[in-house]
Design an enzyme around this catalytic site. Structure first.
Site, PDB file in Angstrom:
ATOM      1  N   ARG A  55      30.485  38.435  40.227  1.00  0.00           N
ATOM      2  CA  ARG A  55      30.493  39.843  40.632  1.00  0.00           C
ATOM      3  C   ARG A  55      29.622  40.694  39.721  1.00  0.00           C
ATOM      4  NH1 ARG A  55      36.827  40.881  41.062  1.00  0.00           N
ATOM      5  NH2 ARG A  55      36.711  39.567  39.193  1.00  0.00           N
ATOM      6  N   ASP A  91      32.779  33.616  38.116  1.00  0.00           N
ATOM      7  CA  ASP A  91      32.790  34.989  38.621  1.00  0.00           C
ATOM      8  C   ASP A  91      31.353  35.496  38.652  1.00  0.00           C
ATOM      9  OD1 ASP A  91      33.210  37.666  39.224  1.00  0.00           O
ATOM     10  OD2 ASP A  91      34.895  37.897  37.839  1.00  0.00           O
TER      11      ASP A  91
END
Length: 201
Positions: free
Chosen positions: A130, A128
């Site tokens: 983000r 991830d």
């Protein structure tokens, strides 16, 4: 230079979930076009329902059943509409931050037996990637004092609190599991600490 964000346009958007005011932002962090859908009066308000939704072209636009993104987007808009106030921030960080091309390549790796996390790693990325500093700036721009975050991801709460956002509580947003997304959801729960498959109250 400090990160900067500009709220360039605000316009009413009628949707099947009710009318929202769409805010279009430019920023100096990533030069992408992020937006916020705002319902009601949120300035200087506490406990505002907020969904921070990362772009998913395949799920949000095409209705792909490989993930839960499109369903979560619709559910969050409906939840905010029913609450009569709230914010949906739509961040342009496709594929948990790796982009559409790499996400589609990851889909092919998943079809060969890898899960969603291992596929990203195989492509040289983190599970991830983000980042939520733009979301924090948007909430500050809207003058939201504290939020109820619509999420299954505790790490998103931690990231926002580190950026100075006061998260009062978490609102679950669990979609129905089916054969096309079950392995994906299980991986998010097992490897990414998402809170899923809780008994319904």
């Amino acid at each position: 230079m400090n990160p900067h964000l500009d709220d360039l346009v605000q316009t009413p958007i009628p949707t099947r979930h009710g009318e929202f005011i769409l805010h279009y932002y430019s920023n100096t962090i990533d030069d992408k076009e992020h937006i916020a859908l705002v319902k009601g009066d949120v300035a200087n308000q506490e406990n505002i329902p907020v969904r921070i939704h990362s772009e998913c072209f395949t799920g949000d636009v095409l209705g792909s059943r490989r993930c839960d993104c499109g369903e979560q987007l619709a559910m969050a808009m409906q939840m905010i509409s029913e609450a009569k106030s709230g914010v949906l921030i739509y961040l342009r960080q496709e594929g948990r931050g790796i982009g559409l091309l790499k996400k589609l390549q990851a889909y092919n790796l998943q079809d060969q037996g890898l899960d969603t996390v291992d596929a990203n790693i195989q492509l040289g990325h983190l599970a991830d990637e983000r980042e939520y500093s733009v979301a924090a700036l948007i909430l500050e721009s809207l003058q939201v004092k504290s939020i109820q975050l619509i999420t299954n991801n505790p790490k998103k709460i931690d990231a926002l609190e580190e950026l100075g956002i006061h998260v009062v509580k978490r609102i679950p947003i669990e979609v129905t599991a089916h054969k096309d997304n079950l392995d994906y959801l299980k991986t998010k729960a097992k490897k990414m600490a998402h809170i899923l498959f809780e008994p319904k109250k």
